[in-house]
Design a protein around this motif. Structure first.
Motif, PDB file in Angstrom:
ATOM      1  N   PRO A  83      54.894  -4.820  46.112  1.00 13.43           N
ATOM      2  CA  PRO A  83      54.815  -6.014  45.653  1.00 13.43           C
ATOM      3  C   PRO A  83      55.482  -6.543  44.694  1.00 13.43           C
ATOM      4  O   PRO A  83      56.226  -7.359  44.621  1.00 13.43           O
ATOM      5  CB  PRO A  83      53.228  -6.456  45.508  1.00 13.43           C
ATOM      6  CG  PRO A  83      52.517  -5.317  46.150  1.00 13.43           C
ATOM      7  CD  PRO A  83      53.474  -4.136  46.201  1.00 13.43           C
ATOM      8  N   SER A  84      55.642  -5.564  43.461  1.00 13.59           N
ATOM      9  CA  SER A  84      56.506  -5.931  42.505  1.00 13.59           C
ATOM     10  C   SER A  84      57.965  -5.629  42.836  1.00 13.59           C
ATOM     11  O   SER A  84      58.765  -6.230  41.981  1.00 13.59           O
ATOM     12  CB  SER A  84      55.930  -5.089  41.243  1.00 13.59           C
ATOM     13  OG  SER A  84      56.039  -3.750  41.766  1.00 13.59           O
ATOM     14  N   ARG A  85      58.281  -4.804  43.537  1.00 18.04           N
ATOM     15  CA  ARG A  85      59.641  -4.495  44.062  1.00 18.04           C
ATOM     16  C   ARG A  85      60.125  -5.970  44.644  1.00 18.04           C
ATOM     17  O   ARG A  85      61.369  -6.062  44.340  1.00 18.04           O
ATOM     18  CB  ARG A  85      59.526  -3.261  45.162  1.00 18.04           C
ATOM     19  CG  ARG A  85      61.055  -2.954  45.600  1.00 18.04           C
ATOM     20  CD  ARG A  85      60.816  -2.070  46.598  1.00 18.04           C
ATOM     21  NE  ARG A  85      62.234  -1.534  47.564  1.00 18.04           N
ATOM     22  CZ  ARG A  85      62.879  -0.691  46.809  1.00 18.04           C
ATOM     23  NH1 ARG A  85      62.817  -0.053  45.824  1.00 18.04           N
ATOM     24  NH2 ARG A  85      64.172  -0.529  47.435  1.00 18.04           N
ATOM     25  N   ILE A  86      59.233  -6.573  45.656  1.00 20.03           N
ATOM     26  CA  ILE A  86      60.021  -7.771  46.115  1.00 20.03           C
ATOM     27  C   ILE A  86      60.065  -8.814  45.088  1.00 20.03           C
ATOM     28  O   ILE A  86      61.118  -9.695  45.048  1.00 20.03           O
ATOM     29  CB  ILE A  86      58.952  -8.293  47.229  1.00 20.03           C
ATOM     30  CG1 ILE A  86      58.860  -7.268  48.488  1.00 20.03           C
ATOM     31  CG2 ILE A  86      59.360  -9.493  47.790  1.00 20.03           C
ATOM     32  CD1 ILE A  86      57.673  -7.460  49.378  1.00 20.03           C
ATOM     33  N   GLY A  87      59.122  -8.757  44.224  1.00 20.21           N
ATOM     34  CA  GLY A  87      59.144  -9.779  43.096  1.00 20.21           C
ATOM     35  C   GLY A  87      60.532  -9.579  42.130  1.00 20.21           C
ATOM     36  O   GLY A  87      61.264 -10.458  41.515  1.00 20.21           O
ATOM     37  N   ARG A 143      60.534 -14.826  51.650  1.00 18.45           N
ATOM     38  CA  ARG A 143      59.439 -15.448  52.280  1.00 18.45           C
ATOM     39  C   ARG A 143      59.537 -15.068  53.908  1.00 18.45           C
ATOM     40  O   ARG A 143      58.809 -14.635  54.423  1.00 18.45           O
ATOM     41  CB  ARG A 143      59.136 -16.781  52.066  1.00 18.45           C
ATOM     42  CG  ARG A 143      58.617 -17.024  50.415  1.00 18.45           C
ATOM     43  CD  ARG A 143      58.033 -18.226  50.178  1.00 18.45           C
ATOM     44  NE  ARG A 143      58.910 -19.570  50.762  1.00 18.45           N
ATOM     45  CZ  ARG A 143      59.848 -20.263  50.320  1.00 18.45           C
ATOM     46  NH1 ARG A 143      60.175 -19.845  48.833  1.00 18.45           N
ATOM     47  NH2 ARG A 143      60.753 -21.010  50.684  1.00 18.45           N
ATOM     48  N   LYS A 144      60.816 -15.495  54.341  1.00 17.15           N
ATOM     49  CA  LYS A 144      61.027 -15.098  55.638  1.00 17.15           C
ATOM     50  C   LYS A 144      60.665 -13.638  56.062  1.00 17.15           C
ATOM     51  O   LYS A 144      60.134 -13.548  57.032  1.00 17.15           O
ATOM     52  CB  LYS A 144      62.532 -15.717  56.075  1.00 17.15           C
ATOM     53  CG  LYS A 144      62.627 -17.147  56.071  1.00 17.15           C
ATOM     54  CD  LYS A 144      64.105 -17.449  56.587  1.00 17.15           C
ATOM     55  CE  LYS A 144      64.322 -18.894  56.434  1.00 17.15           C
ATOM     56  NZ  LYS A 144      65.585 -19.472  56.779  1.00 17.15           N
ATOM     57  N   LEU A 145      61.406 -12.798  55.219  1.00 16.31           N
ATOM     58  CA  LEU A 145      61.321 -11.232  55.498  1.00 16.31           C
ATOM     59  C   LEU A 145      59.757 -10.922  55.446  1.00 16.31           C
ATOM     60  O   LEU A 145      59.359 -10.027  56.356  1.00 16.31           O
ATOM     61  CB  LEU A 145      62.255 -10.766  54.541  1.00 16.31           C
ATOM     62  CG  LEU A 145      62.217  -9.008  54.705  1.00 16.31           C
ATOM     63  CD1 LEU A 145      62.612  -8.616  56.120  1.00 16.31           C
ATOM     64  CD2 LEU A 145      63.037  -8.303  53.532  1.00 16.31           C
ATOM     65  N   CYS A 146      59.063 -11.336  54.332  1.00 11.18           N
ATOM     66  CA  CYS A 146      57.760 -10.902  54.358  1.00 11.18           C
ATOM     67  C   CYS A 146      57.016 -11.677  55.460  1.00 11.18           C
ATOM     68  O   CYS A 146      56.139 -10.606  55.970  1.00 11.18           O
ATOM     69  CB  CYS A 146      57.155 -11.168  53.046  1.00 11.18           C
ATOM     70  SG  CYS A 146      57.916 -10.609  51.602  1.00 11.18           S
ATOM     71  N   ILE A 261      51.744  -2.037  53.349  1.00 14.87           N
ATOM     72  CA  ILE A 261      53.278  -3.034  53.627  1.00 14.87           C
ATOM     73  C   ILE A 261      52.649  -4.282  53.883  1.00 14.87           C
ATOM     74  O   ILE A 261      53.209  -5.317  53.300  1.00 14.87           O
ATOM     75  CB  ILE A 261      54.273  -2.494  54.493  1.00 14.87           C
ATOM     76  CG1 ILE A 261      54.557  -0.929  54.131  1.00 14.87           C
ATOM     77  CG2 ILE A 261      54.991  -3.460  54.911  1.00 14.87           C
ATOM     78  CD1 ILE A 261      55.431  -0.438  55.364  1.00 14.87           C
ATOM     79  N   LEU A 262      51.861  -4.358  54.671  1.00 18.06           N
ATOM     80  CA  LEU A 262      50.970  -5.614  55.074  1.00 18.06           C
ATOM     81  C   LEU A 262      50.570  -6.226  54.020  1.00 18.06           C
ATOM     82  O   LEU A 262      50.644  -7.670  53.770  1.00 18.06           O
ATOM     83  CB  LEU A 262      49.970  -5.394  56.066  1.00 18.06           C
ATOM     84  CG  LEU A 262      49.111  -6.623  56.763  1.00 18.06           C
ATOM     85  CD1 LEU A 262      50.280  -7.208  57.784  1.00 18.06           C
ATOM     86  CD2 LEU A 262      48.046  -5.910  57.586  1.00 18.06           C
ATOM     87  N   GLY A 267      51.072 -11.723  50.361  1.00 16.86           N
ATOM     88  CA  GLY A 267      51.032 -12.995  49.358  1.00 16.86           C
ATOM     89  C   GLY A 267      52.235 -13.909  49.614  1.00 16.86           C
ATOM     90  O   GLY A 267      52.333 -14.943  48.942  1.00 16.86           O
ATOM     91  N   ARG A 268      53.381 -13.402  50.212  1.00 14.80           N
ATOM     92  CA  ARG A 268      54.389 -14.396  50.461  1.00 14.80           C
ATOM     93  C   ARG A 268      54.773 -14.870  51.935  1.00 14.80           C
ATOM     94  O   ARG A 268      55.921 -15.217  52.309  1.00 14.80           O
ATOM     95  CB  ARG A 268      55.810 -13.716  50.120  1.00 14.80           C
ATOM     96  CG  ARG A 268      55.488 -12.942  48.623  1.00 14.80           C
ATOM     97  CD  ARG A 268      56.721 -12.299  48.192  1.00 14.80           C
ATOM     98  NE  ARG A 268      56.969 -12.044  46.661  1.00 14.80           N
ATOM     99  CZ  ARG A 268      56.305 -11.159  46.113  1.00 14.80           C
ATOM    100  NH1 ARG A 268      55.483 -10.371  46.713  1.00 14.80           N
ATOM    101  NH2 ARG A 268      56.598 -10.916  44.816  1.00 14.80           N
TER     102      ARG A 268
END
Length: 273
Positions: A83-87, A143-146, A261-262, A267-268
């Motif tokens: 989650p923090s990696r994506i952020g 957001r699309k990728l998530c 991963i899910l 959250g996005r």
């Protein structure tokens, strides 16, 4: 430094962020000059030489920051840190884009501040609108990728559950003769498992494309992928081993990583992005 060491030792997840200290130093070092030029521009004391210096610093941030972030990204606890990696990917991409647009503005300032100062106002407004647009596209991409990753992870989990159910149903009952067990085994492998295994394989390969996709940019050289290549390869090995197993398996680590991963992407979720 002793206080920092105690802070890190309290939680093992905090270890690995030491490299981000260098990222902060990099930003401070190269942003001091542009900030000073911005202050001079506000008070009307900036000249062409100041703008050239600012353009150089901001250009270096735009080019180097994505590469430095990839180098600084922690390599342990990948699924927990997801989650923090994506952020971090979206945040530092926004900073890099802002630096790139600022570099363009500073270059135009250095070139035209003495001869055509009036058009620079409309140019600055245009660059501000451009910054809003590229920021929106960066976060919309994440957001699309998530969202797509959540869909594909759920599809894989369902396919693996259906495959396990098929393996349980096709398991020969106790008391059957050896010949009938052999016949049932052949039927299970050749007829009843093939479609479920194929569905699970297809679900995994679809999900693998998501995991290898960069979060913040379509340019792979400068983008941060959702998972590292090593993590994707290890997860693929575990998933394929579970799919190809003759009977139902209890691969807790595989399901745990998929659920991680899910959870990281949940959250996005934005189905309208």
């Amino acid at each position: 430094m002793p206080a920092w060491k105690r802070f890190v030792d309290e939680d093992p997840l905090r270890a690995g962020y030491e490299r981000y200290v260098w990222v902060v130093f990099f930003l401070i070092l190269f942003l001091v000059g542009p900030a000073h030029v911005a202050f001079k521009a506000v008070v009307g004391a900036a000249h062409a030489g100041n703008y050239r210096t600012a353009a150089t610093s901001l250009g270096l941030i735009y080019l180097m920051l994505p590469l430095i972030v990839r180098w600084a990204e922690p390599k342990d606890y990948t699924f927990v840190r997801l989650p923090s990696r994506i952020g971090r990917a979206t945040f530092f991409r926004t900073v890099a884009n802002a630096a790139g647009i600022g570099a363009v503005g500073a270059f135009l300032g250095a070139r035209f501040i003495a001869t055509y100062p009036a058009p620079l106002i409309s140019t600055v407004l245009t660059l501000m609108v451009t910054m809003v647009v590229v920021t929106h596209k960066t976060f919309a991409r994440a957001r699309k990728l998530c969202t797509q990753t959540c869909i594909d992870v759920q599809a894989l989990l369902w396919a693996m559950e259906e495959l396990d159910d098929a393996k349980r149903r096709d398991k020969p009952a106790s008391g059957l003769t050896d010949w009938r067990r052999w016949r049932r085994s052949r039927q299970a492998t050749g007829a009843k498992h093939a479609d479920k295994q194929m569905a699970a394989h297809q679900s995994w390969h679809t999900l693998k494309l998501d995991l290898c996709t960069t979060v913040d940019s379509g340019y792979r050289l400068f983008g941060l992928p959702l998972l590292t290549k090593g993590e994707v390869d290890e997860l693929e090995r575990e998933v394929l081993a579970e799919i190809e197993a003759a009977g139902p398996t209890d691969a807790a680590s595989t399901r745990k990583n998929l659920h991680a991963i899910l959870k990281a992407c949940a959250g996005r979720i934005d189905v309208l992005a």
